[in-house]
Scaffold this active site. Structure first.
Site, PDB file in Angstrom:
ATOM      1  N   TYR A  78      -3.854  -1.905 -13.687  1.00  0.00           N
ATOM      2  CA  TYR A  78      -3.141  -0.646 -13.495  1.00  0.00           C
ATOM      3  C   TYR A  78      -2.636   0.029 -14.764  1.00  0.00           C
ATOM      4  O   TYR A  78      -2.263   1.200 -14.721  1.00  0.00           O
ATOM      5  CB  TYR A  78      -1.947  -0.879 -12.561  1.00  0.00           C
ATOM      6  CG  TYR A  78      -2.363  -1.399 -11.211  1.00  0.00           C
ATOM      7  CD1 TYR A  78      -3.096  -0.605 -10.326  1.00  0.00           C
ATOM      8  CD2 TYR A  78      -2.047  -2.688 -10.817  1.00  0.00           C
ATOM      9  CE1 TYR A  78      -3.493  -1.083  -9.097  1.00  0.00           C
ATOM     10  CE2 TYR A  78      -2.435  -3.179  -9.585  1.00  0.00           C
ATOM     11  CZ  TYR A  78      -3.157  -2.370  -8.727  1.00  0.00           C
ATOM     12  OH  TYR A  78      -3.546  -2.852  -7.511  1.00  0.00           O
ATOM     13  N   ARG A 113     -11.802  -3.325   1.088  1.00  0.00           N
ATOM     14  CA  ARG A 113     -12.487  -3.701  -0.151  1.00  0.00           C
ATOM     15  C   ARG A 113     -12.420  -5.202  -0.310  1.00  0.00           C
ATOM     16  O   ARG A 113     -11.334  -5.794  -0.277  1.00  0.00           O
ATOM     17  CB  ARG A 113     -11.831  -3.035  -1.361  1.00  0.00           C
ATOM     18  CG  ARG A 113     -12.678  -3.072  -2.621  1.00  0.00           C
ATOM     19  CD  ARG A 113     -11.868  -2.782  -3.875  1.00  0.00           C
ATOM     20  NE  ARG A 113     -11.064  -3.934  -4.256  1.00  0.00           N
ATOM     21  CZ  ARG A 113      -9.740  -3.916  -4.396  1.00  0.00           C
ATOM     22  NH1 ARG A 113      -9.055  -2.805  -4.156  1.00  0.00           N
ATOM     23  NH2 ARG A 113      -9.091  -5.011  -4.756  1.00  0.00           N
ATOM     24  N   GLU A 122     -11.014 -12.333  -1.050  1.00  0.00           N
ATOM     25  CA  GLU A 122     -10.052 -11.702  -0.144  1.00  0.00           C
ATOM     26  C   GLU A 122     -10.576 -10.352   0.325  1.00  0.00           C
ATOM     27  O   GLU A 122     -11.516  -9.797  -0.249  1.00  0.00           O
ATOM     28  CB  GLU A 122      -8.700 -11.517  -0.822  1.00  0.00           C
ATOM     29  CG  GLU A 122      -8.732 -10.588  -2.027  1.00  0.00           C
ATOM     30  CD  GLU A 122      -7.367 -10.416  -2.655  1.00  0.00           C
ATOM     31  OE1 GLU A 122      -6.548  -9.645  -2.106  1.00  0.00           O
ATOM     32  OE2 GLU A 122      -7.117 -11.044  -3.708  1.00  0.00           O
ATOM     33  N   SER A 153      -2.478  -7.261  -5.706  1.00  0.00           N
ATOM     34  CA  SER A 153      -2.392  -6.693  -7.064  1.00  0.00           C
ATOM     35  C   SER A 153      -2.211  -7.765  -8.138  1.00  0.00           C
ATOM     36  O   SER A 153      -1.599  -7.512  -9.176  1.00  0.00           O
ATOM     37  CB  SER A 153      -1.261  -5.661  -7.161  1.00  0.00           C
ATOM     38  OG  SER A 153      -1.525  -4.565  -6.315  1.00  0.00           O
ATOM     39  N   ASP A 155     -13.068  -8.602  -2.601  1.00  0.00           N
ATOM     40  CA  ASP A 155     -13.207  -9.086  -3.965  1.00  0.00           C
ATOM     41  C   ASP A 155     -13.971 -10.400  -3.935  1.00  0.00           C
ATOM     42  O   ASP A 155     -13.733 -11.254  -3.063  1.00  0.00           O
ATOM     43  CB  ASP A 155     -11.827  -9.297  -4.595  1.00  0.00           C
ATOM     44  CG  ASP A 155     -11.036  -8.003  -4.693  1.00  0.00           C
ATOM     45  OD1 ASP A 155     -11.664  -6.933  -4.791  1.00  0.00           O
ATOM     46  OD2 ASP A 155      -9.787  -8.062  -4.666  1.00  0.00           O
ATOM     47  N   GLY A 215      -6.023   0.135  -3.294  1.00  0.00           N
ATOM     48  CA  GLY A 215      -5.368   1.067  -4.195  1.00  0.00           C
ATOM     49  C   GLY A 215      -6.109   2.380  -4.295  1.00  0.00           C
ATOM     50  O   GLY A 215      -7.336   2.440  -4.155  1.00  0.00           O
ATOM     51  N   ASN A 234      -9.049  -6.544   1.159  1.00  0.00           N
ATOM     52  CA  ASN A 234      -7.927  -5.615   1.052  1.00  0.00           C
ATOM     53  C   ASN A 234      -8.089  -4.529   2.110  1.00  0.00           C
ATOM     54  O   ASN A 234      -9.098  -3.818   2.116  1.00  0.00           O
ATOM     55  CB  ASN A 234      -7.900  -4.970  -0.332  1.00  0.00           C
ATOM     56  CG  ASN A 234      -7.779  -5.992  -1.441  1.00  0.00           C
ATOM     57  OD1 ASN A 234      -6.695  -6.429  -1.774  1.00  0.00           O
ATOM     58  ND2 ASN A 234      -8.910  -6.402  -2.012  1.00  0.00           N
ATOM     59  N   GLU A 250       4.742  -4.521  -4.577  1.00  0.00           N
ATOM     60  CA  GLU A 250       3.708  -3.585  -5.022  1.00  0.00           C
ATOM     61  C   GLU A 250       4.162  -2.124  -4.932  1.00  0.00           C
ATOM     62  O   GLU A 250       3.329  -1.215  -4.971  1.00  0.00           O
ATOM     63  CB  GLU A 250       2.432  -3.796  -4.213  1.00  0.00           C
ATOM     64  CG  GLU A 250       1.823  -5.163  -4.410  1.00  0.00           C
ATOM     65  CD  GLU A 250       0.538  -5.352  -3.637  1.00  0.00           C
ATOM     66  OE1 GLU A 250      -0.464  -4.703  -3.972  1.00  0.00           O
ATOM     67  OE2 GLU A 250       0.532  -6.140  -2.674  1.00  0.00           O
TER      68      GLU A 250
END
Length: 324
Positions: free
Chosen positions: A230, A268, A284, A160, A270, A290, A286, A28
């Site tokens: 992205y 964060r 998951e 990602s 998801d 990002g 994070n 990443e």
């Protein structure tokens, strides 16, 4: 404008000399460079003495030698988000942003995260975790019979969307496994939840942690891939699309998931919502989200009146060590 849920009255000069850790050596790295440079510019804009530091180019001991007072972790993936960097910073005595060693290590492992959540009955899609040695052609063929189709095939220690495949048929399974094995020696096979994809960010720690507004993600073709995360500008990030009661339910679920892992600073989660009944399923957590122009935490913060530079400054002010 909604009142921000956190105190933004911060003296930037009092935060000292700051290293923005970016780049690194994980898969990443390109995303981390985008995140880190964004954070660096934001911190400098609000008066922080911030400097870029790439652990792939300089040894971490240089942080101590150069007199850095704290570190903003903008590294993603292995070596930055998995507890190893956090442990090194603990040893160096340099306070850092985000979760500590244990929470970072557990959250980076999607399989272990699901096991922890499962102990408290938090909803997460049915799954199988299989090591490389177990993945014979016959065993791979059996997986859709156990989980149903489609199957989501993941390397559990990457982020990602790297190495992830949505296998819609038996013929897709071997290729999906081969791709994921290029990143991990144990794979996670997850039942595909058909419905909207959402994400929810958290700021803070423990009982004082707060959930930001839920973001619904609508990606081209329903595929929230690396490209759609992205690069592409076609992905839609929508607020206020869910009934208020469902949004509150998701926020409470995410706060419980965050606290159960022992996260701090920010994170964060998801999730997928099952179309049949809109039940949320955690995917998951994070712990180093990002911070690019496409990233979701800055978008959610903006929705409650927290500008990107303010968010970066607040996160930096929360930097700390596990050891007291």
């Amino acid at each position: 404008m909604t009142t921000p849920p956190i105190d933004l009255n911060i003296d930037a000069a009092a935060l000292g000399k700051v290293a923005v850790l970016l780049g690194g050596g994980s898969a990443e790295r390109p995303v981390s460079l985008m995140s880190g440079n964004g954070v660096l510019a934001a911190l400098r804009a609000v008066g922080v003495d911030a400097h870029a530091f790439d652990p792939a180019e300089r040894p971490l001991q240089a942080l101590q030698a150069d007199g850095f007072d704290r570190a903003f972790i903008a590294l993603h993936g292995r070596g930055g988000e998995d507890g190893t960097l956090q442990g090194a910073l603990e040893w160096l005595g340099i306070p850092y942003t985000g979760s500590g060693v244990t929470a970072s290590g557990v959250a980076m492992d999607k399989t272990m995260t699901k096991r922890v959540w499962g102990t408290e009955g938090l909803p997460t899609p049915p799954y199988l975790a299989l090591a490389r040695a177990e993945l014979t052609r016959e065993r791979i063929r059996q997986i859709p019979d156990e989980l149903g189709l489609p199957v989501i095939v993941k390397p559990p220690h990457e982020g990602s969307s790297i190495g992830i495949t949505k296998a819609v048929g038996y013929s897709d399974m071997q290729g999906a496994v081969d791709l994921a094995l290029g990143f991990d020696d144990e794979l996670l096979f997850e039942q595909c939840i058909d419905g909207p994809e959402v994400t929810c960010a958290v700021l803070g720690q423990g009982e004082s942690a707060v959930a930001l507004p839920v973001v619904e993600i609508r990606a081209a073709g329903g595929d929230y891939s690396y490209e759609n995360k992205y690069v592409s500008n076609d992905t839609q990030y929508l607020f206020g699309t869910l009934p208020a009661a469902l949004e509150a339910e998701i926020q409470q679920l995410v706060l419980k998931a965050y606290r159960l892992l022992g996260c701090r600073g920010w994170g964060r989660a998801d999730l997928m919502l099952r179309k049949a009944d809109m039940k949320p399923f955690l995917l998951e957590m994070n712990t180093s989200p990002g911070m690019t122009s496409h990233s979701l935490v800055p978008k959610a913060a903006q929705a409650v009146g927290i500008a990107y530079p303010q968010l970066c400054l607040w996160l930096l002010a929360q930097a700390r060590l596990d050891r007291r």
